[in-house]
Scaffold this active site. Structure first.
Site, mmCIF file in Angstrom:
data_model
loop_
_atom_site.group_PDB
_atom_site.id
_atom_site.type_symbol
_atom_site.label_atom_id
_atom_site.label_comp_id
_atom_site.label_asym_id
_atom_site.label_seq_id
_atom_site.Cartn_x
_atom_site.Cartn_y
_atom_site.Cartn_z
ATOM 1 N N ALA A 1 0.827 -1.000 -0.123
ATOM 2 C CA ALA A 1 -0.051 -0.044 -0.066
ATOM 3 C C ALA A 1 1.057 1.180 0.138
ATOM 4 C CB ALA A 1 -0.933 0.079 1.277
ATOM 5 N N CYS A 2 0.629 2.096 -0.789
ATOM 6 C CA CYS A 2 1.426 3.370 -0.848
ATOM 7 C C CYS A 2 1.244 4.074 0.401
ATOM 8 C CB CYS A 2 0.902 4.376 -2.290
ATOM 9 S SG CYS A 2 1.494 6.003 -2.098
ATOM 10 N N ILE A 3 2.326 4.729 0.916
ATOM 11 C CA ILE A 3 2.298 5.384 2.155
ATOM 12 C C ILE A 3 1.573 6.608 2.205
ATOM 13 C CG2 ILE A 3 4.487 6.147 2.104
ATOM 14 C CD1 ILE A 3 4.892 5.649 5.265
ATOM 15 N N ALA B 1 -2.112 5.697 1.748
ATOM 16 C CA ALA B 1 -2.699 5.087 3.199
ATOM 17 C C ALA B 1 -2.862 5.999 4.182
ATOM 18 C CB ALA B 1 -1.745 3.885 3.453
#
Length: 138
Positions: free
Chosen positions: A83-85, A88
């Site tokens: 998941a892209c930080i 997210a």
């Protein structure tokens, strides 16, 4: 009949479960690709797609739990789910380290998903023979 060459895919999901078909379509593709002998380098969640990695979703019992279906698929096939930080954090999805960093009361990242930066997406595009995007649509 000519032999088909096997591919290594990175999948990018940008649509959220229950508000788009992106996660469902991506999972059908991923299962078919593995069944055909192809490999998946990683699945990258971006934008609203990060909702797929939330441990707090609870759909009605007569609906498919897409987050759990994806988690099972990733574990069973040893495929990294990322998941892209930035996406997210904007959407309230945090792991234990981000929980501590931002002094939040809880974490809610579903295993085996991890949170990482766009470098994971870049690595996937470089390591894979194909990158396929599953968007929410217009």
């Amino acid at each position: 009949m000519a032999a088909t060459s096997l591919q290594n895919y990175t999948l990018v999901i940008t649509g959220a479960p229950y508000s788009s078909q992106a996660p469902q379509t991506a999972l059908l593709f991923a299962r078919a690709a593995i069944a055909a002998g192809h490999t998946l380098d990683r699945v990258f969640l971006y934008g609203d797609g990060v909702h797929l990695a939330s441990s707090l979703s609870a759909p009605p019992s007569d609906e498919t739990h897409w987050a759990k279906e994806w988690a099972r698929f990733l574990k069973d096939n040893a495929v990294p789910g990322v998941a892209c930080i930035a996406s997210a954090l904007r959407r309230g999805l945090v792991n234990e380290s981000e929980k501590k960093r931002y002094e939040l009361p809880a974490s809610n990242l579903l295993e085996p998903f991890i949170i990482a930066g766009l470098g994971e997406w870049v690595e996937g595009t470089m390591a894979s023979s194909r990158v396929i995007y599953f968007h929410a649509g217009g």
